[in-house]
Design a protein around this motif. Structure first.
Motif, mmCIF file in Angstrom:
data_model
loop_
_atom_site.group_PDB
_atom_site.id
_atom_site.type_symbol
_atom_site.label_atom_id
_atom_site.label_comp_id
_atom_site.label_asym_id
_atom_site.label_seq_id
_atom_site.Cartn_x
_atom_site.Cartn_y
_atom_site.Cartn_z
ATOM 1 N N ILE A 174 -15.456 21.787 -13.638
ATOM 2 C CA ILE A 174 -14.352 20.841 -13.464
ATOM 3 C C ILE A 174 -14.764 19.788 -12.444
ATOM 4 C CG2 ILE A 174 -12.589 22.575 -13.983
ATOM 5 C CD1 ILE A 174 -11.749 22.341 -11.006
ATOM 6 N N LYS A 175 -14.167 18.647 -12.584
ATOM 7 C CA LYS A 175 -14.375 17.551 -11.643
ATOM 8 C C LYS A 175 -13.015 16.955 -11.324
ATOM 9 C CE LYS A 175 -19.038 16.563 -13.204
ATOM 10 N NZ LYS A 175 -19.702 17.270 -12.150
ATOM 11 N N LEU A 176 -12.927 16.291 -10.174
ATOM 12 C CA LEU A 176 -11.662 15.713 -9.708
ATOM 13 C C LEU A 176 -11.840 14.238 -9.372
ATOM 14 C CD1 LEU A 176 -10.684 18.631 -7.305
ATOM 15 C CD2 LEU A 176 -9.799 18.226 -9.611
ATOM 16 N N PRO A 177 -12.181 13.402 -10.350
ATOM 17 C CA PRO A 177 -12.415 11.995 -10.025
ATOM 18 C C PRO A 177 -11.162 11.295 -9.524
ATOM 19 C CG PRO A 177 -12.352 12.280 -12.392
ATOM 20 C CD PRO A 177 -12.310 13.658 -11.788
ATOM 21 N N LEU A 178 -11.408 10.355 -8.671
ATOM 22 C CA LEU A 178 -10.366 9.483 -8.135
ATOM 23 C C LEU A 178 -10.093 8.396 -9.172
ATOM 24 C CD1 LEU A 178 -8.871 8.815 -5.391
ATOM 25 C CD2 LEU A 178 -10.761 7.271 -4.980
ATOM 26 N N VAL A 179 -8.813 8.203 -9.515
ATOM 27 C CA VAL A 179 -8.473 7.166 -10.490
ATOM 28 C C VAL A 179 -7.626 6.052 -9.897
ATOM 29 C CG1 VAL A 179 -8.714 8.710 -12.468
ATOM 30 C CG2 VAL A 179 -6.470 8.456 -11.375
ATOM 31 N N HIS A 180 -7.154 6.251 -8.666
ATOM 32 C CA HIS A 180 -6.371 5.208 -7.993
ATOM 33 C C HIS A 180 -6.423 5.460 -6.492
ATOM 34 C CE1 HIS A 180 -3.185 2.239 -7.363
ATOM 35 N NE2 HIS A 180 -2.659 3.094 -6.515
ATOM 36 N N ALA A 181 -6.543 4.377 -5.729
ATOM 37 C CA ALA A 181 -6.508 4.462 -4.261
ATOM 38 C C ALA A 181 -5.802 3.230 -3.733
ATOM 39 C CB ALA A 181 -7.913 4.549 -3.682
ATOM 40 N N GLU A 182 -5.002 3.440 -2.683
ATOM 41 C CA GLU A 182 -4.338 2.301 -2.051
ATOM 42 C C GLU A 182 -4.112 2.599 -0.581
ATOM 43 O OE1 GLU A 182 -0.702 2.482 -4.518
ATOM 44 O OE2 GLU A 182 0.388 2.709 -2.635
ATOM 45 N N ALA A 183 -4.020 1.521 0.194
ATOM 46 C CA ALA A 183 -3.744 1.645 1.623
ATOM 47 C C ALA A 183 -2.928 0.446 2.082
ATOM 48 C CB ALA A 183 -5.047 1.718 2.413
ATOM 49 N N ASP A 184 -2.025 0.705 3.004
ATOM 50 C CA ASP A 184 -1.260 -0.341 3.681
ATOM 51 C C ASP A 184 -1.633 -0.274 5.154
ATOM 52 O OD1 ASP A 184 0.210 -1.149 1.380
ATOM 53 O OD2 ASP A 184 1.597 0.511 1.684
ATOM 54 N N TYR A 185 -1.919 -1.438 5.737
ATOM 55 C CA TYR A 185 -2.370 -1.531 7.120
ATOM 56 C C TYR A 185 -1.218 -2.063 7.955
ATOM 57 C CZ TYR A 185 -6.625 -0.951 4.514
ATOM 58 O OH TYR A 185 -7.587 -0.469 3.668
ATOM 59 N N LEU A 186 -0.752 -1.264 8.909
ATOM 60 C CA LEU A 186 0.471 -1.569 9.642
ATOM 61 C C LEU A 186 0.228 -1.986 11.089
ATOM 62 C CD1 LEU A 186 2.394 1.509 8.226
ATOM 63 C CD2 LEU A 186 2.410 -0.838 7.333
ATOM 64 N N LEU A 187 -0.805 -1.466 11.704
ATOM 65 C CA LEU A 187 -1.194 -1.810 13.081
ATOM 66 C C LEU A 187 -2.711 -1.957 13.127
ATOM 67 C CD1 LEU A 187 0.858 0.806 15.173
ATOM 68 C CD2 LEU A 187 1.364 -1.634 14.932
ATOM 69 N N PRO A 188 -3.227 -2.813 13.981
ATOM 70 C CA PRO A 188 -4.687 -2.928 14.064
ATOM 71 C C PRO A 188 -5.313 -1.670 14.663
ATOM 72 C CG PRO A 188 -3.639 -4.263 15.759
ATOM 73 C CD PRO A 188 -2.533 -3.722 14.892
ATOM 74 N N LEU A 189 -6.464 -1.311 14.137
ATOM 75 C CA LEU A 189 -7.265 -0.228 14.686
ATOM 76 C C LEU A 189 -8.513 -0.866 15.261
ATOM 77 C CD1 LEU A 189 -6.982 2.320 11.736
ATOM 78 C CD2 LEU A 189 -5.935 2.528 14.003
ATOM 79 N N ARG A 190 -8.815 -0.541 16.525
ATOM 80 C CA ARG A 190 -9.940 -1.155 17.234
ATOM 81 C C ARG A 190 -10.960 -0.106 17.657
ATOM 82 N NH1 ARG A 190 -5.389 -4.192 18.620
ATOM 83 N NH2 ARG A 190 -5.672 -6.426 18.270
ATOM 84 N N TYR A 191 -12.171 -0.574 17.879
ATOM 85 C CA TYR A 191 -13.246 0.297 18.340
ATOM 86 C C TYR A 191 -12.768 1.128 19.523
ATOM 87 C CZ TYR A 191 -17.576 1.554 20.766
ATOM 88 O OH TYR A 191 -18.572 2.236 21.408
ATOM 89 N N GLY A 192 -13.002 2.440 19.426
ATOM 90 C CA GLY A 192 -12.645 3.356 20.501
ATOM 91 C C GLY A 192 -11.265 3.963 20.379
ATOM 92 N N ASP A 193 -10.410 3.434 19.511
ATOM 93 C CA ASP A 193 -9.067 4.010 19.356
ATOM 94 C C ASP A 193 -9.165 5.460 18.902
ATOM 95 O OD1 ASP A 193 -7.820 1.636 20.028
ATOM 96 O OD2 ASP A 193 -7.153 1.165 17.984
ATOM 97 N N ALA A 194 -8.411 6.328 19.553
ATOM 98 C CA ALA A 194 -8.270 7.710 19.105
ATOM 99 C C ALA A 194 -7.219 7.719 17.996
ATOM 100 C CB ALA A 194 -7.837 8.602 20.264
ATOM 101 N N ILE A 195 -7.565 8.310 16.872
ATOM 102 C CA ILE A 195 -6.642 8.331 15.741
ATOM 103 C C ILE A 195 -6.511 9.744 15.185
ATOM 104 C CG2 ILE A 195 -7.065 5.930 15.106
ATOM 105 C CD1 ILE A 195 -8.868 6.933 12.820
ATOM 106 N N GLU A 196 -5.431 9.953 14.469
ATOM 107 C CA GLU A 196 -5.239 11.162 13.669
ATOM 108 C C GLU A 196 -5.083 10.714 12.234
ATOM 109 O OE1 GLU A 196 -1.943 13.511 15.030
ATOM 110 O OE2 GLU A 196 -3.111 14.320 16.700
ATOM 111 N N VAL A 197 -5.840 11.342 11.347
ATOM 112 C CA VAL A 197 -5.720 11.088 9.916
ATOM 113 C C VAL A 197 -5.034 12.308 9.322
ATOM 114 C CG1 VAL A 197 -6.923 10.521 7.784
ATOM 115 C CG2 VAL A 197 -7.867 9.765 9.986
#
Length: 145
Positions: A68-91
């Motif tokens: 079995i395989k699980l190919p990606l057929v759609h991807a989207e993202a909305d950007y709400l705040l700027p992310l800058r070098y060094g920012d600590a983030i949680e995904v």
């Protein structure tokens, strides 16, 4: 394409499947000093694959086995705040919405300042030999819930 997750669900609700903590790297930003937009999709993918591994899904074995395989057929993202070098983030990987042969995974990237990005990816389960849709295996369905 109809969105499985609304923007509000992605920003506020939906139970989490997993969370990955990381920092925005120097090579992740563009000349404007903010994250280069496809990097957020990479963050989503990295967190999704880590979540599957944590839940016992052997993605490298699945790919090598070819059943079995699980190919990606759609991807989207909305950007709400700027992310800058060094920012600590949680995904955050949000609990997927499951169909018979596909599933949609939601994502949220947060910083100390709030929700910086949200998005979703749609994956279809296919027979690796014929490249035709097939039902999600029970063990994968269990790992995603």
């Amino acid at each position: 394409m109809k969105r499985a997750f609304s923007a509000e669900e992605l920003k506020h609700a939906a139970p989490r499947l997993a969370v990955e903590r990381r920092s925005v790297r120097f090579q992740d930003v563009d000349a404007a000093g903010i994250v280069f937009y496809p990097r957020v999709l990479e963050y989503f993918s990295d967190a999704y694959l880590a979540a599957l591994k944590e839940r016992g899904v052997d993605v490298p074995g699945m790919i090598a086995g070819g059943g079995i395989k699980l190919p990606l057929v759609h991807a989207e993202a909305d950007y709400l705040l700027p992310l800058r070098y060094g920012d600590a983030i949680e995904v955050e990987v949000l609990a997927p919405k499951l169909g018979d042969t596909s599933f949609t995974v939601g994502y949220r990237v947060t910083t100390a300042g709030g929700v910086a990005a949200v998005g979703q990816t749609v994956h279809v389960c296919i027979d690796g030999a014929r490249f035709t849709p097939r039902p999600l295996p029970d063990d994968l369905r269990a790992a995603l819930t």
